[in-house]
Scaffold this motif. Structure first.
Motif, PDB file in Angstrom:
ATOM      1  N   ALA A  93      -3.964   3.540   7.006  1.00 49.78           N
ATOM      2  CA  ALA A  93      -3.532   1.643   7.390  1.00 49.78           C
ATOM      3  C   ALA A  93      -4.706   1.524   8.124  1.00 49.78           C
ATOM      4  CB  ALA A  93      -2.642   1.503   7.444  1.00 49.78           C
ATOM      5  N   GLU A  94      -5.191   2.346   9.711  1.00 48.42           N
ATOM      6  CA  GLU A  94      -6.116   1.110  10.028  1.00 48.42           C
ATOM      7  C   GLU A  94      -7.124   1.004  10.086  1.00 48.42           C
ATOM      8  OE1 GLU A  94      -7.222   1.652  14.933  1.00 48.42           O
ATOM      9  OE2 GLU A  94      -6.182   2.727  13.856  1.00 48.42           O
TER      10      GLU A  94
ATOM     11  N   GLY B 247      -6.241  -3.019   6.810  1.00 50.54           N
ATOM     12  CA  GLY B 247      -4.986  -3.615   6.864  1.00 50.54           C
ATOM     13  C   GLY B 247      -5.006  -4.767   5.813  1.00 50.54           C
TER      14      GLY B 247
ATOM     15  N   VAL C  48       3.878  -1.103   3.893  1.00 49.30           N
ATOM     16  CA  VAL C  48       3.242   0.703   4.038  1.00 49.30           C
ATOM     17  C   VAL C  48       3.893   1.086   3.659  1.00 49.30           C
ATOM     18  CG1 VAL C  48       1.496   1.875   4.499  1.00 49.30           C
ATOM     19  CG2 VAL C  48       0.812  -0.645   4.930  1.00 49.30           C
TER      20      VAL C  48
ATOM     21  N   PRO D 210       3.961  -3.517   9.223  1.00 49.54           N
ATOM     22  CA  PRO D 210       2.577  -2.553   9.931  1.00 49.54           C
ATOM     23  C   PRO D 210       2.547  -2.914  11.173  1.00 49.54           C
ATOM     24  CG  PRO D 210       1.800  -4.364   8.096  1.00 49.54           C
ATOM     25  CD  PRO D 210       3.697  -4.571   8.279  1.00 49.54           C
TER      26      PRO D 210
ATOM     27  N   ASN E 249       5.271   4.670   3.098  1.00 45.70           N
ATOM     28  CA  ASN E 249       4.428   6.733   3.746  1.00 45.70           C
ATOM     29  C   ASN E 249       5.282   7.205   2.130  1.00 45.70           C
ATOM     30  OD1 ASN E 249       4.662   9.182   3.144  1.00 45.70           O
ATOM     31  ND2 ASN E 249       5.476   8.960   5.778  1.00 45.70           N
TER      32      ASN E 249
ATOM     33  N   LEU F 208       0.447  -1.245  -0.081  1.00 39.23           N
ATOM     34  CA  LEU F 208       0.357   0.346  -0.159  1.00 39.23           C
ATOM     35  C   LEU F 208       0.952   0.978   0.266  1.00 39.23           C
ATOM     36  CD1 LEU F 208      -2.666   1.847   0.601  1.00 39.23           C
ATOM     37  CD2 LEU F 208      -2.866   1.449   3.220  1.00 39.23           C
TER      38      LEU F 208
ATOM     39  N   VAL G 162       0.673   5.248   0.775  1.00 40.56           N
ATOM     40  CA  VAL G 162      -0.439   6.614   1.348  1.00 40.56           C
ATOM     41  C   VAL G 162       0.568   7.473   1.437  1.00 40.56           C
ATOM     42  CG1 VAL G 162      -1.515   7.397   3.064  1.00 40.56           C
ATOM     43  CG2 VAL G 162      -1.495   4.799   2.984  1.00 40.56           C
TER      44      VAL G 162
END
Length: 266
Positions: A89-90, A94, A99, A200, A101, A4, A6
Motif C-alpha cells: 500500500a505504501e 496511498g 485497504v 490506512p 487483505n 484497494l 492486496v
C-alpha cells in the motif's frame, strides 16, 4: 470511497512451501493455481478500485503476470501478510480509504464476504480493522475438530463481544461446547475468514509494532492489533449455500476441490 485489495503471497510457507502455485481443479477438471483463483475471487468483488498481488518471489510474480494481475514486489523480511500488504500500500502511494487483505489461501471467498466487510468497517467509527466470521454448522465444526484431533493446524476461530469487537482469535476451536451437532445445525462457533479490511493509519502503524506473545504463540497476525488494544470488528457473513475452507495444508487440496465440484465452481 477508494478501496484497494492486496493479495499477499509468499513461496516460502512454513507449513506448505510453494502453496500459491499449487493447482486446484474446478468442477470441469480444469486446474488453476491457488494465486490465480484468489485473484479471480478478488476481481469478483464490486466497488473495488484496484487489485494487486504482493509477493517477494519471482516465480509467483511471473505466474501472476501470466494471468494478467498487477504485481507489487515486497521485501522477503515481511513477517506476515499484513506487513506485506502495508508495504504494498505504501509503494502504491496511498490514496485509498480502505485497504483489504485478501490472503492468497482463500480461493473460495465469495465476493459478498468482502463487500459486507467493507460496509461493516465503513459503518463502525471506532473499529480500525474488520474481518469476517462465518457461523459454523455442524459439518464445518466437525471439520475443524477433526483437524485438531489429527494434529493439523487448520482453520481459525473467533470470539467477540456484544459490540462485535473481537475478544480473541485462536487456532484452537473456541468456545468449547462439549456438544455434538448435526451437519445442518448452526453452532456457537465462528470460523474466522482470512480477510481483513484496514483503515490506512492502522495498517501503516502495524509494521512498527513489535509482535506480542499471543501473536507469536498462535501465529495469528491479527492478534497484534488486539495486543495493542486496537478494536477489530468481526463482521458476520452468510454462506448463502456456499462452503468455505482455506488452503493451509496439503490435505486441504482434495477437500477444496471436492467443495468446488459439489458447488459447481470452475
Amino acid at each position: 470511497m477508494p478501496v484497494l485489495i492486496v493479495i499477499p503471497a509468499r513461496h516460502a510457507s512454513t507449513r506448505y512451501p510453494g502453496k500459491p502455485l499449487v493447482g486446484l481443479k474446478g468442477a470441469s477438471g480444469q486446474a488453476k493455481t491457488l494465486i490465480e483463483r484468489s485473484w479471480l475471487a478478488a476481481r469478483a468483488v464490486s466497488g473495488v478500485d484496484r487489485v494487486v498481488v504482493a509477493t517477494d518471489d519471482d516465480r509467483i510474480r511471473a505466474a501472476a503476470k501470466g494471468f494478467g494481475a498487477e504485481v507489487v514486489m515486497t521485501s522477503p523480511d515481511c513477517a506476515n501478510g499484513t506487513e506485506r500488504v502495508a508495504e504494498a500500500a505504501e509503494a502504491l502511494g496511498g490514496g485509498f480509504e480502505i485497504v483489504v487483505n485478501l490472503q492468497g489461501d482463500a480461493p473460495l471467498t465469495p465476493a459478498w464476504f468482502v463487500e459486507d466487510l467493507v460496509a461493516g468497517l465503513t459503518a463502525d467509527p471506532v473499529a480500525e480493522v474488520a474481518t469476517p466470521v462465518l457461523r459454523c454448522d455442524g459439518r464445518g465444526l466437525n471439520a475443524l475438530l477433526d483437524d485438531r484431533r489429527a494434529g493439523r493446524v487448520g482453520g481459525t476461530t473467533a470470539v467477540f463481544g456484544r459490540d462485535r469487537h473481537a475478544l480473541y482469535f485462536s487456532k484452537e476451536v473456541i468456545p468449547y461446547t462439549g456438544q455434538s451437532f448435526a451437519d445442518d445445525t448452526f453452532t456457537p462457533v465462528f470460523h474466522h475468514v482470512g480477510v481483513y479490511a484496514y483503515r490506512p493509519a492502522a495498517l501503516a502503524a502495524y509494521p512498527l509494532w513489535e509482535a506480542g506473545p499471543l501473536e507469536r504463540l498462535e501465529g495469528l497476525e491479527q492478534l497484534r492489533f488486539l495486543e495493542r488494544e486496537r478494536p477489530v470488528l468481526c463482521v458476520e457473513v452468510e454462506a448463502r449455500g456456499r462452503q468455505f475452507w482455506e488452503l493451509n495444508n496439503p490435505e486441504d487440496v482434495p477437500r477444496i476441490e471436492s467443495m468446488m465440484a459439489e458447488m459447481g465452481l470452475d
